[in-house]
Design an enzyme around this catalytic site. Structure first.
Site, PDB file in Angstrom:
ATOM      1  N   VAL A   1       8.785 -10.799  -0.910  1.00  0.00           N
ATOM      2  CA  VAL A   1       8.625 -11.076   0.526  1.00  0.00           C
ATOM      3  C   VAL A   1       7.135 -11.214   0.802  1.00  0.00           C
ATOM      4  CG1 VAL A   1       9.266 -10.338   2.844  1.00  0.00           C
ATOM      5  CG2 VAL A   1      10.447  -9.351   0.873  1.00  0.00           C
ATOM      6  N   LYS A   2       6.761 -12.313   1.431  1.00  0.00           N
ATOM      7  CA  LYS A   2       5.329 -12.460   1.750  1.00  0.00           C
ATOM      8  C   LYS A   2       5.114 -11.852   3.139  1.00  0.00           C
ATOM      9  CE  LYS A   2       1.586 -15.781   1.255  1.00  0.00           C
ATOM     10  NZ  LYS A   2       0.671 -14.900   0.513  1.00  0.00           N
ATOM     11  N   VAL A   3       5.116 -10.516   3.162  1.00  0.00           N
ATOM     12  CA  VAL A   3       4.998  -9.773   4.422  1.00  0.00           C
ATOM     13  C   VAL A   3       3.601  -9.148   4.483  1.00  0.00           C
ATOM     14  CG1 VAL A   3       6.178  -7.794   3.315  1.00  0.00           C
ATOM     15  CG2 VAL A   3       5.997  -7.877   5.795  1.00  0.00           C
TER      16      VAL A   3
ATOM     17  N   TYR B   1       0.114  -6.467   1.650  1.00  0.00           N
ATOM     18  CA  TYR B   1      -1.279  -6.679   1.267  1.00  0.00           C
ATOM     19  C   TYR B   1      -2.104  -5.395   1.316  1.00  0.00           C
ATOM     20  CZ  TYR B   1      -0.034 -11.291   0.295  1.00  0.00           C
ATOM     21  OH  TYR B   1       0.567 -12.363  -0.315  1.00  0.00           O
TER      22      TYR B   1
END
Ligand code: PMP
Length: 302
Positions: A153-155, A159
């Site tokens: 998931v690029k949530v 990061y």
């Protein structure tokens, strides 16, 4: 002209695009996003957005995994990207951040309301001209995994793991870092995937190695096979394989292709390796619209 941003359906100056501090995006990093690139071709006087359809597909998958209530059609998601790049009249290389975020006054389990912003910014090569590549550590921080916070998931919240690894690397005199996953094998960089070259074979960890399903990774695999006739293998990679690899490089939309010159101070190369160079050159030709065979990967802005 002040920079314009697409924000909640309108095109407005970037300084006017604000969200409430109590929104779940602000408090918990509850947002899914894409980092895209656009390439200006001075010959054709055209700006090409690279693999826009694939980024939109991944954005939708991230929103699905997060159970965000979203109301955007593919057409809206795509058209709004083109509209905001056009509105800024860019005639140079750019990066584009497209983010769907949890707005309103809910909490970390809210599903809506969701809103979107799209912010293009001028950006040339990610690596400074005085550098041949990066010196990297192996992170003492483990990469997040699919049973905790999925790297698929690029949530935004993911990061924080990248941040811990990157800051630890910088504090210890490295340029960047490579994470191992919970099995102890190589996963990815803080904002990029990893390839190694051993005996003229290109090797990258599989999609189940705690990595983002990187669009550049797929692109490079296809370029290697179809343009360069180089074998590509997806398999687990051990830490010490990095130390003895012939070449190592990072890849990603923003970073493009960055040679890794050493890992944990084990020297790999002083300059870009020959296979990395072939891939980088082929990649940069394709993204700028100079290889007709891959024109279907490009969306024209003007
Ligand atoms: N891994 C991570 C953690 C990233 O942030 C990125 C950049 N989006 C990548 C890999 C590379 O993905 P892509 O090639 O789709 O940009």
């Amino acid at each position: 002209m002040s920079r314009l941003i697409w924000f909640k359906g309108d095109i407005i100056p970037v300084d006017n695009a604000t969200v409430n501090v109590l929104s779940p995006t602000s408090q918990f990093g509850a947002n899914v996003f894409e980092g895209l690139r656009g390439y200006w071709n001075s010959g054709t006087k055209q700006l090409y957005i690279f693999r826009l359809d694939e980024h939109i597909d991944r954005l939708k998958k991230s929103a699905k995994m997060m159970q965000f209530d979203t109301h955007y059609s593919d057409y809206d998601l795509k058209k709004s990207v083109i509209d905001i790049v056009k509105a800024n009249a860019f005639k140079e290389d750019i990066v584009i951040r497209q983010t769907i975020f949890l707005d309103g006054f809910g909490n970390w389990a809210s599903k809506g309301p969701t809103e979107m912003f799209i912010a293009p910014m001028a950006k040339g090569r990610a690596i400074p001209p005085n550098k041949n590549g990066f010196h990297c550590s192996i992170s003492s921080w483990e990469r997040i995994n699919d049973n905790s916070i999925s790297p698929r998931v690029k949530v935004g919240a993911n990061y924080i793991n990248s941040r811990m690894g990157q800051l630890d690397a910088i504090n210890n005199g490295f340029d960047s870092t490579i994470f191992l996953n919970s099995r102890g094998t190589v996963s990815e960089g803080p904002g990029s995937c990893v390839f190694i070259v051993r005996d003229n074979q290109l090797i990258t960890p599989p999609l189940t190695a705690s990595v983002l399903e990187s669009i550049t990774r797929f692109t490079i695999m296809q370029i290697a096979k179809e343009v360069l006739a180089i074998d590509v293998i997806e398999r687990e990679v051990d830490r010490t394989e990095l130390y003895i690899a012939d070449e190592v490089f990072f890849c990603g939309s923003a970073v493009e292709i960055i040679p890794v010159l050493s890992v944990d101070r084990y020297a790999i190369s002083e300059n870009i390796g020959s296979i990395t160079q072939l891939i980088k050159s082929a990649y940069l030709e394709i993204v700028r619209g100079n290889n007709k065979k891959f024109a279907h990967w490009l969306t024209k802005v003007y």
